[in-house]
Design a protein around this motif. Sequence first.
Motif, PDB file in Angstrom:
ATOM      1  N   LEU A   1      -3.677  -4.143   2.857  1.00 19.46           N
ATOM      2  CA  LEU A   1      -3.108  -4.856   1.704  1.00 19.46           C
ATOM      3  C   LEU A   1      -2.323  -3.880   0.808  1.00 19.46           C
ATOM      4  O   LEU A   1      -1.185  -4.162   0.398  1.00 19.46           O
ATOM      5  CB  LEU A   1      -4.274  -5.488   0.928  1.00 19.46           C
ATOM      6  CG  LEU A   1      -3.984  -6.598  -0.047  1.00 19.46           C
ATOM      7  CD1 LEU A   1      -3.163  -7.697   0.614  1.00 19.46           C
ATOM      8  CD2 LEU A   1      -5.319  -7.170  -0.537  1.00 19.46           C
ATOM      9  N   ALA A   2      -2.924  -2.726   0.546  1.00 18.01           N
ATOM     10  CA  ALA A   2      -2.276  -1.730  -0.329  1.00 18.01           C
ATOM     11  C   ALA A   2      -0.926  -1.307   0.251  1.00 18.01           C
ATOM     12  O   ALA A   2       0.060  -1.144  -0.475  1.00 18.01           O
ATOM     13  CB  ALA A   2      -3.192  -0.515  -0.489  1.00 18.01           C
ATOM     14  N   LYS A   3      -0.877  -1.184   1.568  1.00 19.69           N
ATOM     15  CA  LYS A   3       0.347  -0.714   2.222  1.00 19.69           C
ATOM     16  C   LYS A   3       1.532  -1.639   1.929  1.00 19.69           C
ATOM     17  O   LYS A   3       2.658  -1.182   1.725  1.00 19.69           O
ATOM     18  CB  LYS A   3       0.092  -0.633   3.736  1.00 19.69           C
ATOM     19  CG  LYS A   3       1.181   0.086   4.484  1.00 19.69           C
ATOM     20  CD  LYS A   3       0.802   0.214   5.944  1.00 19.69           C
ATOM     21  CE  LYS A   3       1.969   0.831   6.708  1.00 19.69           C
ATOM     22  NZ  LYS A   3       1.829   0.666   8.132  1.00 19.69           N
ATOM     23  N   THR A   4       1.253  -2.932   1.864  1.00 18.47           N
ATOM     24  CA  THR A   4       2.358  -3.876   1.651  1.00 18.47           C
ATOM     25  C   THR A   4       3.007  -3.651   0.279  1.00 18.47           C
ATOM     26  O   THR A   4       4.182  -3.939   0.097  1.00 18.47           O
ATOM     27  CB  THR A   4       1.880  -5.349   1.756  1.00 18.47           C
ATOM     28  OG1 THR A   4       0.920  -5.575   0.721  1.00 18.47           O
ATOM     29  CG2 THR A   4       1.263  -5.644   3.115  1.00 18.47           C
ATOM     30  N   TYR A   5       2.251  -3.138  -0.665  1.00 20.23           N
ATOM     31  CA  TYR A   5       2.826  -2.854  -1.996  1.00 20.23           C
ATOM     32  C   TYR A   5       3.524  -1.501  -2.009  1.00 20.23           C
ATOM     33  O   TYR A   5       4.633  -1.354  -2.517  1.00 20.23           O
ATOM     34  CB  TYR A   5       1.723  -2.887  -3.071  1.00 20.23           C
ATOM     35  CG  TYR A   5       1.175  -4.274  -3.258  1.00 20.23           C
ATOM     36  CD1 TYR A   5       1.785  -5.161  -4.135  1.00 20.23           C
ATOM     37  CD2 TYR A   5       0.079  -4.709  -2.522  1.00 20.23           C
ATOM     38  CE1 TYR A   5       1.312  -6.451  -4.289  1.00 20.23           C
ATOM     39  CE2 TYR A   5      -0.406  -6.000  -2.663  1.00 20.23           C
ATOM     40  CZ  TYR A   5       0.207  -6.863  -3.546  1.00 20.23           C
ATOM     41  OH  TYR A   5      -0.266  -8.143  -3.691  1.00 20.23           O
ATOM     42  N   ILE A   6       2.843  -0.484  -1.448  1.00 17.17           N
ATOM     43  CA  ILE A   6       3.394   0.875  -1.493  1.00 17.17           C
ATOM     44  C   ILE A   6       4.726   0.932  -0.761  1.00 17.17           C
ATOM     45  O   ILE A   6       5.669   1.567  -1.225  1.00 17.17           O
ATOM     46  CB  ILE A   6       2.377   1.879  -0.919  1.00 17.17           C
ATOM     47  CG1 ILE A   6       1.166   1.916  -1.856  1.00 17.17           C
ATOM     48  CG2 ILE A   6       2.987   3.266  -0.768  1.00 17.17           C
ATOM     49  CD1 ILE A   6       0.080   2.843  -1.440  1.00 17.17           C
ATOM     50  N   GLU A   7       4.818   0.196   0.349  1.00 10.35           N
ATOM     51  CA  GLU A   7       6.071   0.183   1.109  1.00 10.35           C
ATOM     52  C   GLU A   7       7.230  -0.346   0.268  1.00 10.35           C
ATOM     53  O   GLU A   7       8.374   0.003   0.498  1.00 10.35           O
ATOM     54  CB  GLU A   7       5.915  -0.708   2.355  1.00 10.35           C
ATOM     55  CG  GLU A   7       5.237   0.029   3.484  1.00 10.35           C
ATOM     56  CD  GLU A   7       4.929  -0.885   4.667  1.00 10.35           C
ATOM     57  OE1 GLU A   7       4.600  -0.354   5.724  1.00 10.35           O
ATOM     58  OE2 GLU A   7       5.002  -2.128   4.510  1.00 10.35           O
ATOM     59  N   ARG A   8       6.903  -1.214  -0.698  1.00  8.45           N
ATOM     60  CA  ARG A   8       7.968  -1.750  -1.555  1.00  8.45           C
ATOM     61  C   ARG A   8       8.100  -0.941  -2.842  1.00  8.45           C
ATOM     62  O   ARG A   8       8.767  -1.360  -3.790  1.00  8.45           O
ATOM     63  CB  ARG A   8       7.657  -3.216  -1.895  1.00  8.45           C
ATOM     64  CG  ARG A   8       7.860  -4.132  -0.687  1.00  8.45           C
ATOM     65  CD  ARG A   8       7.484  -5.553  -1.031  1.00  8.45           C
ATOM     66  NE  ARG A   8       6.034  -5.750  -1.043  1.00  8.45           N
ATOM     67  CZ  ARG A   8       5.395  -6.685  -1.743  1.00  8.45           C
ATOM     68  NH1 ARG A   8       6.072  -7.514  -2.492  1.00  8.45           N
ATOM     69  NH2 ARG A   8       4.087  -6.781  -1.678  1.00  8.45           N
ATOM     70  N   GLY A   9       7.417   0.209  -2.905  1.00  8.39           N
ATOM     71  CA  GLY A   9       7.510   1.077  -4.084  1.00  8.39           C
ATOM     72  C   GLY A   9       6.780   0.495  -5.286  1.00  8.39           C
ATOM     73  O   GLY A   9       7.088   0.826  -6.431  1.00  8.39           O
ATOM     74  N   LEU A  10       5.809  -0.391  -5.031  1.00  7.54           N
ATOM     75  CA  LEU A  10       5.103  -1.046  -6.141  1.00  7.54           C
ATOM     76  C   LEU A  10       3.728  -0.421  -6.337  1.00  7.54           C
ATOM     77  O   LEU A  10       3.172   0.182  -5.411  1.00  7.54           O
ATOM     78  CB  LEU A  10       4.917  -2.540  -5.834  1.00  7.54           C
ATOM     79  CG  LEU A  10       6.201  -3.346  -5.623  1.00  7.54           C
ATOM     80  CD1 LEU A  10       5.862  -4.758  -5.140  1.00  7.54           C
ATOM     81  CD2 LEU A  10       6.989  -3.405  -6.932  1.00  7.54           C
TER      82      LEU A  10
END
Length: 252
Positions: A77-86
Motif C-alpha cells: 500500500l505504501a509503495k503506491t503513494y511513494i511511487e507518486r511522490g506522496l
Amino acid sequence: MLRNGTASVRNDTDTVRGVAGYKWRMAKLFRAVIMGPPGSGKGTISERIAQRFALTRLSSGDFVRENIAANTDAGVLAKTYIERGLLVPDHVMTRLLLPRLEEMTRHSWLMDGFPRTLAQAKALNSTCDLDLVISLNIPYETLKERLSDRWIHPASGRVYNMGFNPPHVQGRDDISGEPLIQHDDDKPEALVARLRHYKDMAKPIIDLYKSKGILHTFSGTETDRIWPYINSLLSTKIPSTSQTDTQRIPMP
Ligand SMILES: Nc1nc2c(ncn2[C@@H]2O[C@H](COP(=O)(O)OP(=O)(O)O)[C@@H](O)[C@H]2O)c(=O)[nH]1
Ligand SMILES: Nc1ccn([C@@H]2O[C@H](COP(=O)(O)OP(=O)(O)O)[C@@H](O)[C@H]2O)c(=O)n1
C-alpha cells in the motif's frame, strides 16, 4: 512507558532473575525523536547519537522501504503513494510503525522521520511517552547546497556528501562497495515545495512538543558545530547505564 495494555517499562528499574542468581537490572530507557527539514542532518546526527549513546536508531523511511521489499500488505500500500511522490497516509504509517515500537519495549531508541503529521504525533503519543525531541533549524541555502550533493546507499540508508563526508571510493558505499544513488527529490527544483510542506506539517507537531516541554531546537549551518550541543544535552539526559540498555548487577 509503552501503553500497549501490558508493558510499562519507561523509567523503571525492574529486575529479572537470570542464571547463577544474578538479576538483570533494566536501565532507564530513553525515547527520542529527531525532526527537521530534508537535508537538515537528521540522518547524520542520528547516526552519531546512536553510536555515542548506543540507542537503536529507527528510521521510518528505512522501515517503509523494508516493508516494500518484503511485500507486506502495508508495504504494498505504501509503495503506491511513494511511487507518486506522496506521503504515505497516516493510517498506513501508524500501522507500519506502531507494532515495531511495541517490539522495542526493552530498548532505548531514537526515531528519524516519524511523526510527520500531527495525527502521527498523536498516535505516537498514545503509544509511548517521549523523553526528548530534537528539532533542527537549518537555513534554506544550506539545505539546497547539501542536498544537491547528497549520495545515498539505498540498502543501508548511509548518507554521504561529496564535500562533508565523501565515500572512500567515489560513487561506492564504504562498507558494501555497492553503488550510491541520488534521490530525484533532492534536486533544487523539488526542494522549495518539500520545505514548504515540511514547515506546514511540522508547525503543529513542534507546538505540541513545545507545550510538553520536551522540544530542543538547534540552529546552524554546520553539523559539526551543532553536534557538541546535542551531545552535551543528551549526556545530561541519558544515564550512562542506558548506554547498553541492560546492565548485569549482582544482587542479593
Ligand atoms: N557540507 C555539509 N554537509 C552536511 C553537513 N551535515 C550533513 N551534511 C550532508 O548533508 C546531506 C543531508 O544530511 P542528512 O543527514 O541526510 O539529512 P536529513 O535529510 O535531515 O536526514 C548529506 O549528504 C550529509 O552528508 C554539514 O555540516 N556540512
Ligand atoms: N512518516 C513518514 C515517513 C516516510 N514516509 C514516506 O517514505 C518515504 C521515504 O522516507 P524518508 O524518511 O527516507 O524520506 P526522505 O527523507 O527521503 O523524504 C518518504 O518520501 C515518504 O513518501 C511517509 O510518508 N511518512
